[in-house]
Write a protein that holds these residues in place. Structure first.
Motif, PDB file in Angstrom:
ATOM      1  N   ASP A   1      15.498  30.322  23.712  1.00  0.00           N
ATOM      2  CA  ASP A   1      14.744  31.561  23.928  1.00  0.00           C
ATOM      3  C   ASP A   1      14.217  32.028  22.583  1.00  0.00           C
ATOM      4  OD1 ASP A   1      15.065  32.257  26.822  1.00  0.00           O
ATOM      5  OD2 ASP A   1      17.179  32.026  26.279  1.00  0.00           O
ATOM      6  N   VAL A   2      12.899  31.998  22.450  1.00  0.00           N
ATOM      7  CA  VAL A   2      12.269  32.319  21.180  1.00  0.00           C
ATOM      8  C   VAL A   2      11.155  33.339  21.402  1.00  0.00           C
ATOM      9  CG1 VAL A   2      12.769  30.015  20.287  1.00  0.00           C
ATOM     10  CG2 VAL A   2      10.554  30.461  21.356  1.00  0.00           C
ATOM     11  N   GLU A   3      10.723  33.930  20.304  1.00  0.00           N
ATOM     12  CA  GLU A   3       9.613  34.889  20.367  1.00  0.00           C
ATOM     13  C   GLU A   3       8.555  34.471  19.350  1.00  0.00           C
ATOM     14  OE1 GLU A   3       8.826  39.729  20.085  1.00  0.00           O
ATOM     15  OE2 GLU A   3      10.867  38.931  20.331  1.00  0.00           O
ATOM     16  N   ILE A   4       7.325  34.353  19.828  1.00  0.00           N
ATOM     17  CA  ILE A   4       6.218  33.877  19.005  1.00  0.00           C
ATOM     18  C   ILE A   4       5.384  35.083  18.558  1.00  0.00           C
ATOM     19  CG2 ILE A   4       4.261  32.299  18.877  1.00  0.00           C
ATOM     20  CD1 ILE A   4       6.982  30.966  19.443  1.00  0.00           C
ATOM     21  N   PRO A   5       5.174  35.246  17.244  1.00  0.00           N
ATOM     22  CA  PRO A   5       4.357  36.376  16.768  1.00  0.00           C
ATOM     23  C   PRO A   5       2.877  36.147  17.105  1.00  0.00           C
ATOM     24  CG  PRO A   5       4.969  34.963  14.943  1.00  0.00           C
ATOM     25  CD  PRO A   5       5.709  34.451  16.135  1.00  0.00           C
ATOM     26  N   ALA A   6       2.112  37.193  16.928  1.00  0.00           N
ATOM     27  CA  ALA A   6       0.681  37.115  17.268  1.00  0.00           C
ATOM     28  C   ALA A   6      -0.038  36.043  16.461  1.00  0.00           C
ATOM     29  CB  ALA A   6       0.035  38.477  17.026  1.00  0.00           C
ATOM     30  N   SER A   7       0.435  35.781  15.252  1.00  0.00           N
ATOM     31  CA  SER A   7      -0.211  34.779  14.400  1.00  0.00           C
ATOM     32  C   SER A   7       0.204  33.353  14.738  1.00  0.00           C
ATOM     33  CB  SER A   7       0.115  35.068  12.940  1.00  0.00           C
ATOM     34  OG  SER A   7       1.522  35.077  12.733  1.00  0.00           O
ATOM     35  N   GLY A   8       1.120  33.195  15.720  1.00  0.00           N
ATOM     36  CA  GLY A   8       1.619  31.871  16.058  1.00  0.00           C
ATOM     37  C   GLY A   8       2.861  31.530  15.252  1.00  0.00           C
ATOM     38  N   ALA A   9       3.428  30.375  15.536  1.00  0.00           N
ATOM     39  CA  ALA A   9       4.665  29.978  14.857  1.00  0.00           C
ATOM     40  C   ALA A   9       4.708  28.471  14.697  1.00  0.00           C
ATOM     41  CB  ALA A   9       5.885  30.461  15.637  1.00  0.00           C
ATOM     42  N   THR A  10       5.464  28.054  13.704  1.00  0.00           N
ATOM     43  CA  THR A  10       5.743  26.638  13.473  1.00  0.00           C
ATOM     44  C   THR A  10       7.202  26.512  13.076  1.00  0.00           C
ATOM     45  OG1 THR A  10       5.159  26.763  11.123  1.00  0.00           O
ATOM     46  CG2 THR A  10       3.394  26.172  12.659  1.00  0.00           C
ATOM     47  N   GLY A  11       7.666  25.281  12.972  1.00  0.00           N
ATOM     48  CA  GLY A  11       8.998  25.047  12.442  1.00  0.00           C
ATOM     49  C   GLY A  11      10.001  24.598  13.475  1.00  0.00           C
ATOM     50  N   VAL A  12      11.200  24.316  12.976  1.00  0.00           N
ATOM     51  CA  VAL A  12      12.265  23.729  13.784  1.00  0.00           C
ATOM     52  C   VAL A  12      13.051  24.816  14.510  1.00  0.00           C
ATOM     53  CG1 VAL A  12      14.426  22.427  13.687  1.00  0.00           C
ATOM     54  CG2 VAL A  12      12.475  21.722  12.288  1.00  0.00           C
ATOM     55  N   ILE A  13      13.283  24.579  15.784  1.00  0.00           N
ATOM     56  CA  ILE A  13      14.155  25.458  16.570  1.00  0.00           C
ATOM     57  C   ILE A  13      15.593  24.983  16.452  1.00  0.00           C
ATOM     58  CG2 ILE A  13      14.658  26.312  18.890  1.00  0.00           C
ATOM     59  CD1 ILE A  13      11.648  25.975  19.497  1.00  0.00           C
ATOM     60  N   LEU A  14      15.809  23.689  16.656  1.00  0.00           N
ATOM     61  CA  LEU A  14      17.147  23.109  16.489  1.00  0.00           C
ATOM     62  C   LEU A  14      16.986  21.651  16.120  1.00  0.00           C
ATOM     63  CD1 LEU A  14      20.381  23.601  18.480  1.00  0.00           C
ATOM     64  CD2 LEU A  14      19.536  21.275  18.172  1.00  0.00           C
ATOM     65  N   ALA A  15      17.796  21.195  15.178  1.00  0.00           N
ATOM     66  CA  ALA A  15      17.800  19.788  14.788  1.00  0.00           C
ATOM     67  C   ALA A  15      19.225  19.360  14.499  1.00  0.00           C
ATOM     68  CB  ALA A  15      16.920  19.556  13.560  1.00  0.00           C
ATOM     69  N   GLN A  16      19.527  18.118  14.859  1.00  0.00           N
ATOM     70  CA  GLN A  16      20.829  17.540  14.508  1.00  0.00           C
ATOM     71  C   GLN A  16      20.601  16.112  14.028  1.00  0.00           C
ATOM     72  OE1 GLN A  16      23.807  16.837  17.611  1.00  0.00           O
ATOM     73  NE2 GLN A  16      25.417  17.414  16.175  1.00  0.00           N
ATOM     74  N   GLY A  17      21.052  15.823  12.820  1.00  0.00           N
ATOM     75  CA  GLY A  17      20.898  14.481  12.292  1.00  0.00           C
ATOM     76  C   GLY A  17      19.883  14.402  11.180  1.00  0.00           C
ATOM     77  N   SER A  18      19.306  13.217  10.990  1.00  0.00           N
ATOM     78  CA  SER A  18      18.410  12.951   9.868  1.00  0.00           C
ATOM     79  C   SER A  18      17.453  11.838  10.250  1.00  0.00           C
ATOM     80  CB  SER A  18      19.224  12.522   8.642  1.00  0.00           C
ATOM     81  OG  SER A  18      19.754  11.224   8.845  1.00  0.00           O
ATOM     82  N   ARG A  19      16.712  11.341   9.268  1.00  0.00           N
ATOM     83  CA  ARG A  19      15.803  10.225   9.529  1.00  0.00           C
ATOM     84  C   ARG A  19      16.575   8.953   9.883  1.00  0.00           C
ATOM     85  NH1 ARG A  19      14.551   6.096   6.844  1.00  0.00           N
ATOM     86  NH2 ARG A  19      12.363   6.239   7.449  1.00  0.00           N
ATOM     87  N   TYR A  20      17.867   8.910   9.597  1.00  0.00           N
ATOM     88  CA  TYR A  20      18.687   7.747   9.931  1.00  0.00           C
ATOM     89  C   TYR A  20      19.229   7.836  11.357  1.00  0.00           C
ATOM     90  CZ  TYR A  20      18.471   8.002   4.894  1.00  0.00           C
ATOM     91  OH  TYR A  20      18.012   8.123   3.607  1.00  0.00           O
ATOM     92  N   GLY A  21      18.932   8.934  12.042  1.00  0.00           N
ATOM     93  CA  GLY A  21      19.373   9.123  13.414  1.00  0.00           C
ATOM     94  C   GLY A  21      19.555  10.582  13.729  1.00  0.00           C
ATOM     95  N   GLY A  22      18.909  11.042  14.832  1.00  0.00           N
ATOM     96  CA  GLY A  22      19.061  12.437  15.213  1.00  0.00           C
ATOM     97  C   GLY A  22      17.960  12.865  16.159  1.00  0.00           C
ATOM     98  N   PHE A  23      18.009  14.140  16.542  1.00  0.00           N
ATOM     99  CA  PHE A  23      16.961  14.691  17.399  1.00  0.00           C
ATOM    100  C   PHE A  23      16.527  16.041  16.859  1.00  0.00           C
ATOM    101  CE2 PHE A  23      20.782  16.542  19.267  1.00  0.00           C
ATOM    102  CZ  PHE A  23      20.392  17.841  19.560  1.00  0.00           C
ATOM    103  N   THR A  24      15.318  16.433  17.210  1.00  0.00           N
ATOM    104  CA  THR A  24      14.787  17.698  16.739  1.00  0.00           C
ATOM    105  C   THR A  24      13.878  18.316  17.798  1.00  0.00           C
ATOM    106  OG1 THR A  24      13.422  18.757  15.029  1.00  0.00           O
ATOM    107  CG2 THR A  24      12.908  16.478  15.539  1.00  0.00           C
ATOM    108  N   LEU A  25      13.969  19.628  17.933  1.00  0.00           N
ATOM    109  CA  LEU A  25      13.080  20.405  18.796  1.00  0.00           C
ATOM    110  C   LEU A  25      12.327  21.357  17.878  1.00  0.00           C
ATOM    111  CD1 LEU A  25      12.357  21.048  21.842  1.00  0.00           C
ATOM    112  CD2 LEU A  25      13.953  22.965  21.618  1.00  0.00           C
ATOM    113  N   TYR A  26      11.012  21.214  17.805  1.00  0.00           N
ATOM    114  CA  TYR A  26      10.251  22.001  16.841  1.00  0.00           C
ATOM    115  C   TYR A  26       8.857  22.327  17.376  1.00  0.00           C
ATOM    116  CZ  TYR A  26       7.916  17.582  15.513  1.00  0.00           C
ATOM    117  OH  TYR A  26       7.206  16.398  15.505  1.00  0.00           O
TER     118      TYR A  26
END
Length: 779
Positions: free
Chosen positions: A640-665
């Motif tokens: 559950d997130v809130e987006i400002p009028a100017s929009g948003a970027t970036g990671v919501i949740l990430a676990q791991g790294s480039r060697y293994g993991g998942f990200t929601l952004y």
């Protein structure tokens, strides 16, 4: 004569004399109990109703004895006996050489063939099983010898020195805290700062990324001060921190001695080191491991590091001859050794920087330096071909592809490791490598002790059998400190080791450590008065032998005459073997070694075995071990997130790294779910349109697909993910491997710290909107 005189005095006094590793019973010699911390002193002033007659007095602080030396304890990670030039190896270690020329070399010093066990014994003076470290912290199980719970009745060297007037600090790798306690919730009594170190800077794990480490300052997670692009390297950083600490304490209390524990993550995998170091070794290992081992053996003989009658043990059957390899494979594997050698020399350079700082401050002469170049034998965990680039399922790419990309070995792209035969070559003249507790290659490492004002036989060699448990008593005797009987109200178990100070002036005196057991992952050994019996259950480069470990034969060696274990005497002296096997059973029982084989079981979780995980904005750097497993299982992630009028970027949740993991952004307003496995994008799901300003309810459903016939409890490789936003379907995608996970990374909410999961953004890629809550419902 000195040793005989000592025993005679002991007998005359009627003591129950305790030789290191022999009994575990306290001496009955009656002395005043040593209790730490020392009681608060009585008020020495005057209190009177008449203020004119009153006299104030602050209590005196505990101080070290006059002339007590500073102590620097250095422990390098995963290095074979013959890696360094100091002990005849092919890798240049000029600072280790310099220390040796000013101190004493020990060629019969033993460790516990695995990292956590060696470190626990080193810092406690007790056998590793006695303090709960029969194995590494990550494999802890619910048995006393293996639970990773450092007991209160075995105070650390740091605790004892701190309470005797020393400043104490630890830098680098710490591998002796239960993994489920490495979290913001603690408890912190088994962290370095809970075990006597007043300051800590480093990481709490078996190994870490040299470019993106998970750092702690005391008990607080911190980020590296620079990026890899800016030249960041972990070993350099920890050296800078150690020097800064020395400057700080010297500025405030220059008269106070210090105890500095310096334990780099080098040279454990990943073998990551700047290219400038690697270039120095180009072509140096082209001759291959068979020839390198022969050349090393010849240098060892010339240096006198090994006895003149020592024999070079043959290559084990499970490792291929260098000349049998195709040319491309030779090129790749030789380059692996170049990278490792560079990593080792860089480590030696940073150790030299630290020691030079102590020299420049004028404190070197009265500084006891103990440098152990390896906490176990060289690591053969790289398997026959080593590893670097892998496919999405974790299988090494073909040799030609790996060779084409091998210039990247050593940088942040790979968690690389060299081939197992290099570990054998760097263990000359022994057989055995890391985890092989049954042979000297796994249990013998170079050690140098330097103390300029005390050691007069500079450059000398000491050959007595010694063990890592002897270091704590050595430090205590040097500091003029008695091992305490009671610490923080808890009666202490006796030290198992004995001081090495007698070796300084008596090079030919017999060893004061006549008995020592070894036990690591089923590989066993016992040493007694020059004899060694061992059973090798398995080697890390080949599958376990048929019939199980208990069916494997015991071997017998007379190591006082056969330095390298070249001649198995089990058939010739069966009664001697039986004697030693019985002695092993006695020591194993006394030290909580049993059960030798046990499932690691389910380790505790700080929040219990939950199915619903709730995260809020600002939660960062949560290690995998403190949460129920997410990857490889079915789950529903809700954000559950809130987006400002100017929009948003970036990671919501990430676990791991480039060697293994998942990200929601968010990328250009679109919600993206991405999975990485072994440095490869395993799948990507993108929302149909960008999020509009206002509140958004994001739901991601991940379903694994377990292959038919897989064992119960298997983690899935492939799977699917379905995305909805504000109850509107956004699509579904397949993933080649949803089990992407990274040992060296963490879970972050609102950012992706360290090595980024996705190549589409750079760390930390903080979320520019507002995160109300993220939940993960495990199915």
């Amino acid at each position: 004569m000195r040793g005989l005189w000592k025993l005679a005095v002991v007998a005359a006094a009627g003591w129950s004399f305790f030789l290191g590793g022999c009994s575990g019973r306290k001496s009955s010699h009656s002395t005043e109990q040593q209790i730490l911390p020392k009681p608060d002193p009585q008020f020495q002033g005057v209190i009177s109703a008449d203020s004119a007659k009153s006299r104030a007095a602050f209590p005196e602080e505990v101080t070290a004895r006059q002339g007590a030396p500073n102590v620097v304890l250095i422990l390098v990670d995963d290095v074979g006996f013959s890696a360094t030039s100091t002990f005849g190896g092919a890798i240049q270690t000029p600072n280790f050489d310099r220390l040796a020329s000013n101190g004493l070399r020990y060629n019969n010093f033993h460790v516990n063939s695995l990292c956590s066990p060696t470190r626990a014994a080193l810092l406690s003076g007790r056998n590793n099983h006695q303090v709960g470290f029969g194995t590494v912290a990550e494999a802890a199980s619910g048995f006393p010898g293996y639970n990773s719970l450092w007991p209160k009745n075995a105070a650390s060297v740091a605790e004892v020195l701190k309470d005797n007037g020393y400043s104490t600090a630890a830098f680098g790798k710490w591998h002796n805290t239960p993994v489920w306690q490495v979290s913001p919730a603690g408890p912190f009594d088994r962290w370095p700062t809970g075990l006597g170190f007043q300051h800590f800077y480093g990481f709490l794990a078996g190994y870490d990324n040299q470019y993106y480490p998970r750092l702690f300052r005391d008990t607080v997670p911190v980020e590296p001060p620079h990026t890899p692009e800016q030249g960041y390297s972990l070993t350099t950083d920890m050296t800078d921190e150690a020097i800064r600490w020395l400057h700080q304490v010297d500025a405030v209390a220059p008269q106070k001695p210090f105890f500095l524990y310096y334990a780099p993550g080098a040279t454990h995998t990943p073998h990551q080191v700047p290219k400038s170091w690697i270039a120095k070794y180009k072509g140096r290992f082209d001759a291959g491991w068979d020839e390198i081992r022969k050349e090393t053996f010849e240098r060892q003989k010339k240096l006198g590091i090994i006895p003149a009658n020592a024999e070079l043990t043959p290559r084990p059957a499970g490792l291929l001859a260098w000349d049998s390899l195709p040319s491309d494979e030779k090129k790749l594997l030789a380059h692996q050794a170049e990278v490792y050698a560079a990593f080792t020399e860089q480590t030696d350079y940073e150790i030299g920087r630290l020691l030079q700082e102590i020299h420049d401050s004028g404190r070197a002469d009265n500084t006891l330096v103990v440098e152990i170049f390896g906490d176990n034998g060289a690591s053969a965990e790289g398997g026959p071909d080593g590893y670097d680039a892998k496919d999405v399922q974790g299988k090494p790419l073909p040799i030609k592809q790996r060779l084409a990309g091998s210039d990247a070995d050593g940088n942040e792209l790979y968690m690389n490791h060299f081939a197992a035969a290099w570990a054998w070559a760097l263990s000359t003249p022994f057989q055995g490598t890391k985890m092989d507790a049954s042979h000297l290659g796994g249990t013998t490492d170079p050690m140098i002790i330097s103390w300029p004002t005390r050691i007069h036989d500079k450059g000398g060699l000491r050959t007595q059998f010694q063990h890592v448990t002897d270091i704590a008593p050595t430090i205590y005797e040097a500091a003029g400190v008695k091992a305490p009987d009671v610490v923080n109200g808890t009666e202490q178990i006796p030290l198992e080791g004995s001081s090495l100070l007698y070796t300084f002036d008596h090079p030919n005196e017999p060893s004061n450590h006549p008995l020592q057991y070894f036990a690591t992952v089923g590989n066993l050994a016992i040493y007694k008065d020059g004899w060694w019996a061992g059973r090798r259950a398995w080697s890390s480069w080949e599958p376990a032998p048929p019939g199980g470990a208990d069916k494997q034969p015991w071997e017998l060696y007379h190591v006082s005459e056969d330095y390298s274990q070249a001649h198995n005497l089990a058939e010739k002296y069966p009664e001697k073997l039986k004697e030693l096997q019985k002695l092993f059973e006695q020591e194993a029982t006394r030290n909580d070694v049993y059960p030798i084989f046990q499932s690691s079981g389910k380790q505790p979780l700080p929040g219990g075995d939950r199915k619903l995980l709730v995260f809020r904005d600002g939660v960062e750097r949560l290690p995998n071990a403190v949460l129920p497993h997410i990857v490889g299982h079915s789950y529903i992630l809700t954000a559950d997130v809130e987006i400002p009028a100017s929009g948003a970027t970036g990671v919501i949740l990430a676990q791991g790294s480039r060697y293994g993991g998942f990200t929601l952004y968010l990328e250009s307003g679109h919600v993206v779910y991405e999975v990485n496995a072994f440095g490869n994008r395993a799948g990507r799901l993108v929302s149909q349109g960008p999020l509009k300003p206002g509140k958004a309810h994001i739901v991601l459903k991940v379903e694994p697909q377990i292959a038919a016939g897989s064992p119960v409890g298997s983690l899935a490789k492939s799977g699917t993910a379905q995305l909805t936003i504000n109850d509107t379907d956004q699509g579904k995608a397949s993933f080649d491997n949803i089990n992407g996970s990274s040992y060296t990374e963490t879970l972050d909410v609102g950012s992706d710290l360290g090595s980024a999961v996705s190549t589409a953004y750079h760390s930390p890629n903080r979320f520019t909107g507002k995160i109300d809550q993220v939940t993960v419902q495990l199915q």
